[in-house]
Design a protein around this motif. Structure first.
Motif, PDB file in Angstrom:
ATOM      1  N   ARG A 177       0.798  -1.074   0.206  1.00 10.57           N
ATOM      2  CA  ARG A 177       0.109   0.010  -0.223  1.00 10.57           C
ATOM      3  C   ARG A 177       1.013   1.312  -0.076  1.00 10.57           C
ATOM      4  O   ARG A 177       0.764   2.312  -0.663  1.00 10.57           O
ATOM      5  CB  ARG A 177      -0.979   0.104   1.158  1.00 10.57           C
TER       6      ARG A 177
ATOM      7  N   ALA B   6      -3.723  -3.324   7.616  1.00 12.66           N
ATOM      8  CA  ALA B   6      -4.978  -3.781   7.348  1.00 12.66           C
ATOM      9  C   ALA B   6      -5.577  -4.630   8.586  1.00 12.66           C
ATOM     10  O   ALA B   6      -4.684  -5.135   9.401  1.00 12.66           O
ATOM     11  CB  ALA B   6      -4.617  -4.698   6.339  1.00 12.66           C
TER      12      ALA B   6
ATOM     13  N   LEU C 172      -6.740  -5.067   0.254  1.00 16.66           N
ATOM     14  CA  LEU C 172      -7.330  -4.093  -0.844  1.00 16.66           C
ATOM     15  C   LEU C 172      -7.479  -4.877  -2.125  1.00 16.66           C
ATOM     16  O   LEU C 172      -6.636  -5.831  -2.275  1.00 16.66           O
ATOM     17  CB  LEU C 172      -6.200  -2.801  -0.952  1.00 16.66           C
TER      18      LEU C 172
ATOM     19  N   ASP D 134     -10.238  -0.506  -0.665  1.00 11.85           N
ATOM     20  CA  ASP D 134      -9.981  -1.391   0.251  1.00 11.85           C
ATOM     21  C   ASP D 134     -11.217  -2.165   0.603  1.00 11.85           C
ATOM     22  O   ASP D 134     -12.075  -2.216   0.118  1.00 11.85           O
ATOM     23  CB  ASP D 134     -10.024  -0.574   1.780  1.00 11.85           C
TER      24      ASP D 134
END
Length: 235
Positions: A185, A195, A201, A215
């Motif tokens: 990310r 996360a 995602l 997401d």
């Protein structure tokens, strides 16, 4: 909330870096991966950094995986395959999802393994703060901790390779780890949010390049987060 990239197209995403752009014009579907974190592990529940330690899922983690699998089964995507890291917490999460979706046994790839936490493996944030004062606060890592660039290189290689082998109508799930998702990310968007368990995602291959999508967080409305988050640990 479960992000839906069903209609992501080359036209919509070709120029996007960061937030996904809504589709427009004539749809041209692209190969897509849903990259998610494993369910709660026994060490997640104790707020211990795991790294490459091979720790099993907790009972809560198994329930989280079942809830996520049910949501995926009810969603708009017809997933074709499930992949996972070689570590038990990711591999077992992937197996629960694959069984629910009636897919083949997940394929494992060590490039999806969690970042090696080196001397922090097995420690709690409190123990780390006592032995490495100021490191967590300044986002520093000790000698022996796998570098960010190395995690990005191996996980991005696996992502690109897998996306390149897929057709646009073959969405695939990858079950990996918090540190891997966070590194990807950050590399793709500049953001570095962690996360949650089973969160992640979408990633897409657009004109030969990996692009971020929406997401994914199937547990945001479910009462299955208790003790699933330890402050600052790699999972």
């Amino acid at each position: 909330m479960v992000g839906d990239d069903t209609h992501l197209t080359e036209e919509a995403s070709a120029g996007s870096v960061g937030a996904p752009v809504p589709s427009r014009a004539v749809p041209t579907p692209v190969p897509s991966l849903l990259v998610i974190r494993h369910g709660q592990s026994l060490w997640n529940a104790l707020a211990r950094w795991q790294g490459m330690a091979d720790i099993d899922l907790s009972d809560l983690g198994k329930e989280q995986a079942r809830i996520a699998a049910a949501q995926l089964a009810e969603g708009p995507h017809e997933f074709r395959r499930v992949y996972a890291s070689k570590l038990a917490r990711a591999r077992d999460t992937a197996s629960i999802i694959a069984d629910h979706l009636r897919l083949d046994t997940p394929t494992t790839d060590e490039r999806w393994n969690e970042a090696d936490a080196g001397p922090w493996q097995g420690l709690t944030p409190r123990e780390i703060k006592e032995q490495w004062p100021g490191f967590l606060e300044r986002n520093r890592r000790p000698d022996g901790f796998e570098p960010y660039d190395t995690v990005v290189q191996r996980s991005l290689e696996a992502t690109t390779e897998l996306l390149g082998s897929m057709e646009p109508d073959q969405p695939t799930i990858v079950v990996t780890h918090s540190g891997v998702i966070r590194s990807l990310r950050r590399h793709l968007t500049g953001a570095s949010e962690r996360a949650p368990n089973l969160g992640g995602l979408w990633l897409h291959l657009v004109r030969g390049r990996v692009r971020p999508g929406h997401d994914f967080d199937p547990l945001s409305a479910a009462e299955v987060r208790e003790f699933s988050e330890g402050p600052g640990q790699v999972n």
